[in-house]
Design an enzyme around this catalytic site. Structure first.
Site, short mmCIF file in Angstrom:
data_model
loop_
_atom_site.label_atom_id
_atom_site.label_comp_id
_atom_site.label_asym_id
_atom_site.label_seq_id
_atom_site.Cartn_x
_atom_site.Cartn_y
_atom_site.Cartn_z
N GLY A 196 25.18 16.13 26.14
CA GLY A 196 24.49 17.49 25.81
C GLY A 196 23.67 17.50 24.67
O GLY A 196 22.64 18.36 24.39
N HIS A 223 24.00 31.11 29.96
CA HIS A 223 25.17 30.21 29.75
C HIS A 223 25.90 30.74 31.04
O HIS A 223 27.30 30.94 30.55
CB HIS A 223 25.58 29.60 28.52
CG HIS A 223 26.64 28.70 28.15
ND1 HIS A 223 27.42 28.63 27.32
CD2 HIS A 223 26.71 27.69 29.21
CE1 HIS A 223 28.22 27.48 27.19
NE2 HIS A 223 27.70 26.69 28.40
N ALA A 246 36.18 26.20 26.86
CA ALA A 246 37.78 26.03 26.96
C ALA A 246 38.33 27.18 27.53
O ALA A 246 39.28 27.76 27.47
CB ALA A 246 38.32 25.79 25.55
N THR A 250 34.10 26.07 34.66
CA THR A 250 34.06 25.27 35.91
C THR A 250 35.21 25.39 36.81
O THR A 250 34.76 25.38 38.12
CB THR A 250 34.03 23.83 35.48
OG1 THR A 250 32.92 23.43 34.46
CG2 THR A 250 33.66 22.72 36.49
N ARG A 372 34.12 12.95 29.96
CA ARG A 372 33.38 14.01 30.81
C ARG A 372 33.12 13.05 32.19
O ARG A 372 33.31 11.86 32.37
CB ARG A 372 31.88 14.02 30.36
CG ARG A 372 31.82 14.91 29.39
CD ARG A 372 31.71 16.40 29.24
NE ARG A 372 31.82 17.26 28.38
CZ ARG A 372 31.44 18.49 28.43
NH1 ARG A 372 30.81 18.86 29.41
NH2 ARG A 372 31.32 19.26 27.18
N ASN A 499 42.82 34.22 39.99
CA ASN A 499 41.73 35.10 39.37
C ASN A 499 40.73 35.69 40.51
O ASN A 499 40.28 36.87 40.08
CB ASN A 499 41.02 34.08 38.38
CG ASN A 499 41.49 33.80 37.32
OD1 ASN A 499 42.49 34.36 36.77
ND2 ASN A 499 41.03 32.65 36.81
#
Ligand code: OXD
Ligand code: MN
Length: 587
Positions: A196, A223, A246, A250, A372, A499
């Site tokens: 990052g 974002h 969090a 993704t 990551r 979802n």
């Protein structure tokens, strides 16, 4: 090319590299670089039978996450960056960083990486050139961005590009700075090797610098994930969604339809998981591209239940950073599939066994919580066929979300664009154990852009309001909360693939196919409006998920007032009007 060459000369004179190597984007050159990084130990080759083309990298112990307190926006006036950013004058910024960059590449190679954010040649793409002394950065940039000769061709003789300079220097946290000079279209990052902070096309260019450029050029750098939802008749609609970290951004971007809804024939297409560039097209609608070509995802918690598509994505051509190395040279992290390994080498290079404790009695993790993987979007089974299309995809709905144990219902729709901007501007999330500070604290994170907006957030809100005026077919704006709990702290909603049931209602609203009731905070589904085929929740769960407690909301308004007040006179009056209107509706 003169501008580019002169700049490289000037930076080389400061950093004093031994040699300069241009990255052409070819497979041949990549192989040579991999070999070199393998022999220096910068990367380790993983089990090529099980994980072909995969490598492993360990970073310095105190270089494992973005360092926001060392991240600055350098503009002539402090007012430009607002209360949400660290500010430095360009003169001070350049001087401080120069002292660290001076001679920092001695004995090292300076790599020149020409890269395009967005498909090469699209009029919505932006070009950057990153100079770096890290092969790890080069190999990651080759995944995350479009790199090489085609970009240089597109740049032409004197095209505009973002000047990105990076050096690991001594990887010393006391000599680390991440500086943005939006007025010069320049980024200087020194003293870090963390993604990052150093993959300068990502947060630095595509969010901080791009948000600044986007305001000037009337577009949005956000974002946000971008996903397409194909309905049973083959029609695909696209959603852009912003969540603080969090919250499973993704995972949502590549979800697999749950059994009940799968029978209906839904399919999800992933365009992006982190960043969206959106602009109004001649049809009056909002269109979006994902400027990146890879995912830089958090490993812990990634498994076949939370994200089956990502598990498949990272089986090849992936760089793993700070995960646990198993004896057979595969990788593992907390919350991975399968059994916990009996032993391994942890992210700090030490022998590790499950249950090991440190001197304070805390369990030692095998992988760093922010470990990551860097992996190409094209690996993803749900990768959208429109990723390379220059035009991007039309956005039907914008979804904001946060992690709230109470207060925010499962889903609601804003009354209109202006109210939607208010909903985004007042976004908040409760901290989890993954963050420093007290668990459960409410943190404001407007549009999930707090650490990434390259200028005064009050002006950013104004820009959002203005964008709405320029659209004849604006997307509808929604808010979701997957994390509401019972008073005993149990999650009411199963999340993950389920979802999609909520997204179905959202898209049906966009197409005037679903009903809703008007409440003080926005339009809400009734429990029967959410398709629950094949999903059984405990009694009243859906009612609890959709309940609104006016008293709680009035308390929330006090927090919002406090948050808005820091912007003083800069805050658009429209947002205070929305605030007052909400208060009135609640009272
Ligand atoms: C990320 C972040 O890495 O938001 O995407 O920090
Ligand atoms: Mn992100």
């Amino acid at each position: 090319m003169e501008k580019l060459n002169n700049w490289i000369k000037e930076m080389a004179a400061m950093c004093k590299p031994e040699r300069i190597v241009w990255i052409d984007g070819s497979e041949t050159q990549k192989k040579i670089l991999e070999k070199e990084a393998l022999s220096s130990g910068e990367i380790i080759q993983l089990n090529q039978e099980k994980l072909p083309g995969c490598f492993f990298h360990r970073s310095a112990k105190d270089d494992v996450a973005r360092t926001e307190h060392l991240t600055f926006i350098c503009t002539k006036k402090k007012q430009t960056v607002g209360p949400n950013n660290n500010w430095m004058s360009p003169r001070a910024g350049y001087a401080k960083a120069k002292a660290i960059f001076k001679g920092a590449m001695k004995g090292r190679t300076m790599y020149v990486i020409p890269f395009s954010m967005g498909p090469v040649g699209s009029s919505f793409s932006k070009i950057g050139v990153e100079l770096t002394d890290s092969i790890y950065v080069v190999l990651n940039m080759l995944i995350m961005t479009r790199v090489g000769s085609a970009v240089l061709e597109r740049l032409g003789q004197d095209g505009e590009f973002t000047k990105c300079l990076h050096s690991k220097a001594e990887l010393d946290i006391n000599k680390r700075l991440i500086l943005h000079f939006p007025e010069d279209n320049t980024i200087w990052s020194v003293g870090s090797g963390y993604g990052g902070n150093v993959l300068l096309g990502k947060k630095c260019l595509s969010l901080r610098i791009a948000s600044y450029i986007g305001r000037r050029e009337s577009w949005l750098a956000e974002h946000m994930l971008i996903m397409g939802i194909e309905s049973p008749n083959g029609h695909i609609e696209y959603i852009a969604a912003a969540f603080p970290s969090a919250c499973g951004k993704t995972n949502l971007a590549m979800l697999i339809p749950p059994e009940g809804l799968k029978r209906k024939g839904y399919r999800v297409w992933t365009v992006g998981d982190d960043i969206a560039w959106m602009r109004v097209d001649s049809d009056g609608a909002l269109w979006a591209i994902n400027p990146e070509s890879g995912f830089f995802g958090v490993a812990p918690g990634t498994n076949s239940k939370t994200n089956p598509n990502m598990v498949k994505t990272i089986q090849k051509n992936t760089i793993y950073t700070n995960v646990l190395l198993r004896p057979d040279r595969t990788v593992w992290w907390e919350g991975a599939d399968g059994e916990v390994p009996e032993s391994g080498i942890d992210w700090q290079g030490r022998l590790w066994n499950p249950g090991m404790k440190d001197e304070q009695g805390n369990v030692i993790k095998g992988a760093h919580p922010n470990s990551r993987f860097t992996t190409p979007v094209v690996n993803c089974p749900s990768a959208s066929f429109r990723i390379e299309q220059h035009h991007g995809v039309p956005i039907s709905a914008i979804v904001f979300g946060g992690r709230r144990a109470h207060l925010a219902p499962l889903v609601y729709e804003s009354f209109n664009w202006r109210h939607g901007v208010f909903v985004g501007a007042t976004m908040a999330s409760e901290t989890t154990a993954a963050q420093a500070g007290k668990v459960g604290q409410v943190r404001r994170d407007p549009m999930a852009m707090l650490p990434f907006c390259g200028y005064n957030m009050a002006e950013y809100f104004r820009h959002w309001l203005n964008m709405g005026k320029g659209m004849s077919k604006p997307p509808r704006i929604f808010h979701v909360n997957w994390f509401r709990t019972t008073n005993q702290g149990e999650f009411l909603w199963p999340g993950y693939g389920e979802n999609l049931r909520v997204l179905e209602w959202i898209l049906d609203r966009c197409n005037n196919k679903a009903e809703a009731i008007k409440t003080p905070i926005g339009y809400l589904p009734r429990s029967k409006d959410i398709d629950m085929t094949g999903l059984k929740l405990s009694e009243n769960a859906l009612e609890q998920l959709l309940a609104i407690d006016s008293k709680e909301w009035l308390k929330e308004l006090d927090l919002i007032k406090e948050f808005f007040s820091q912007f003083k006179k800069d805050l658009p009056k429209e947002l205070w009007q929305e605030y007052e209107a909400l208060r009135e509706r609640l009272e």
